[in-house]
Design an enzyme around this catalytic site. Structure first.
Site, PDB file in Angstrom:
ATOM      1  CE1 TYR A   2     -18.628   4.672  42.889  1.00 41.44           C
ATOM      2  CE2 TYR A   2     -17.494   3.678  44.738  1.00 41.44           C
ATOM      3  CZ  TYR A   2     -17.525   4.589  43.701  1.00 41.44           C
ATOM      4  OH  TYR A   2     -16.455   5.412  43.496  1.00 41.44           O
TER       5      TYR A   2
ATOM      6  CE  LYS B  18     -21.777  19.838  40.629  1.00 38.32           C
ATOM      7  NZ  LYS B  18     -20.827  20.973  40.617  1.00 38.32           N
TER       8      LYS B  18
ATOM      9  CG  ASP C 298     -17.843  21.966  42.022  1.00 38.04           C
ATOM     10  OD1 ASP C 298     -18.488  21.858  43.086  1.00 38.04           O
ATOM     11  OD2 ASP C 298     -18.216  22.704  41.089  1.00 38.04           O
TER      12      ASP C 298
ATOM     13  CG  ASP D 196     -13.774   5.819  45.743  1.00 38.80           C
ATOM     14  OD1 ASP D 196     -12.669   5.687  46.295  1.00 38.80           O
ATOM     15  OD2 ASP D 196     -14.167   5.072  44.831  1.00 38.80           O
TER      16      ASP D 196
ATOM     17  CG  ASP E 161      -7.982   7.760  47.038  1.00 38.24           C
ATOM     18  OD1 ASP E 161      -8.089   7.193  48.144  1.00 38.24           O
ATOM     19  OD2 ASP E 161      -7.820   7.146  45.970  1.00 38.24           O
TER      20      ASP E 161
END
Ligand code: NAD
Length: 365
Positions: A144, A195, A227, A251, A255
């Site tokens: 970001y 990852k 994943d 992020d 959620d």
């Protein structure tokens, strides 16, 4: 002894923000009286409200007010009205500016299933009963913020969008330490999510977190690829205690973890820096679809105020009292529309606030 005085900046923002903030402030005042805490509240503009009044989502005086306070309580920002504005004028840009301006690099998001609300989860009772996860997300680095970023034109005239995922060792270490410390106060199990099979930045992340673990021998460290972590969160969420991950993965995973609990209207968060005030805010947005209708669930905002007391002011007894009041009103059967269940009493935002104040007057011992 004189009452302890704290200066709290209130950023009510947009949509349901002002309605739920009113409830949280009343709760803080009530618990303040009980614990001899004196709050000096100051309101400041942020998000769409600030764009309308001052032409920008995070006016300099708002950031200054936040810097000069002991803690910041934020409600929610954004709405349809400002969605079409250029990126630098969007309400969310104010949020990124606030995090960067206060150096808030750690985002703590608890996802805890309350026994009264198990049936609000979309997963089976046996899968979610007892879930109590803390997601620690890095907030001011990663893709970001990494440079270069932008939409560029290539030599052939084609547009190319670019973002850069980058972490330095020190950025990884500081979020790692927050996470190991948080895990230590909980179940002493930390799962680092990356990852590393594909991304070099993730390989460095994994190396540093593994190295840090030698300083926290009492915390059991594990690693998952993002994943797999997403899959495990919905398959068997009870395996997790504390999760640490970078900005983008955090992020998304926070959620997903949040939704295990059924309602976004119940979830608080804390954003902390190395020193200075933290920002405490609900996970949900400004819910423009129900704004101004006395329908919003104020409990995430109230639980954010509890996190402010616990992590921002170190007033854990007062925080306990607020969290207990939330459990009490749920036990009494009060529900806003988003968490409504048969046999319960439907209430609006204000009535939920009044029930909380009654619960605080007669605390469970
Ligand atoms: P949202 O969280 O505002 O709403 C999603 C759904 O959940 C809506 O149906 C809404 O009515 C419901 N909901 C949310 N909070 C609720 C509450 N307290 N009580 C009852 N129901 C609740 O997400 P969205 O619709 O994607 O976004 C709306 C606006 O909020 C957008 O402008 C978005 O940019 C902004 N937003 C802000 C933040 C923030 O301030 N941190 C976070 C997310 C979204």
């Amino acid at each position: 002894m004189a009452a302890q005085t704290y200066r709290i900046t209130l950023l009510s923002g947009d949509g349901i923000g002002p309605e739920i903030m009113t409830v949280a402030v009343a709760v803080l005042k009530a618990v303040g009286q009980q614990f001899d805490l004196n709050f000096e509240f100051q309101e400041a503009l942020m998000g769409g409200a600030a764009i309308d009044a001052a032409g920008e989502p995070l006016p300099a005086e708002t950031l200054e007010a936040c810097r000069n306070s002991d803690a910041v309580l934020l409600a929610a920002i954004g709405g349809y009205k400002w969605d079409a504005l250029p990126r630098h004028l969007r309400p969310e840009t104010g949020l990124l500016g606030l995090r960067a301006g206060l150096g808030l690099f750690a985002n703590l998001r608890p996802a805890k299933i309350l026994p009264q609300l198990i049936d609000a989860s979309s997963l089976k009772r046996e899968v979610v009963e007892g879930v109590d996860i803390m997601v620690v997300r890095e907030l001011t680095g990663g893709v970001y913020f990494g440079q270069p970023k932008g939409i560029f034109t290539t030599e052939t005239g084609e547009k190319r969008g670019v973002n850069t995922m980058a972490y330095t060792e020190s950025e990884i270490d500081r979020i790692g330490r927050v996470a190991f410390e948080a895990a230590r106060k909980r179940g002493s199990r930390l799962c680092s999510v990356d990852k590393a099979n594909v991304l070099e930045v993730s390989q460095l992340w994994r190396d540093r977190i593994t190295q840090l673990a030698t300083e926290y021998a009492d915390v059991e460290l594990s690693h998952l690829y993002v994943d797999n972590a997403a899959m495990q969160l919905v398959r068997a969420p009870k395996q997790f205690d504390t999760i640490v991950t970078g900005n983008l993965f955090g992020d998304i995973l926070s959620d997903a973890a949040a939704m295990l609990t059924g309602s976004i209207g119940m979830l608080p968060s804390a954003s902390l820096g190395a020193s200075g005030p933290g920002v405490f805010e609900p996970v949900h947005g400004s819910a423009p679809d129900i704004a101004g209708q006395d329908k919003a669930n104020p409990l995430a905002q109230v639980l954010s105020a509890a996190m402010l007391l616990r992590y921002g002011l170190n007033q854990s007894a007062a925080a306990d009292q607020v969290e207990q009041a939330v459990l009490t009103v749920l036990d009494q059967g009060y529900r806003t529309g988003d968490i409504m269940a048969s046999g319960c009493q439907a209430v609006g935002t204000q009535a939920m606030g009044e029930a909380l104040l009654r619960a605080l007057e007669q605390p469970v011992q």
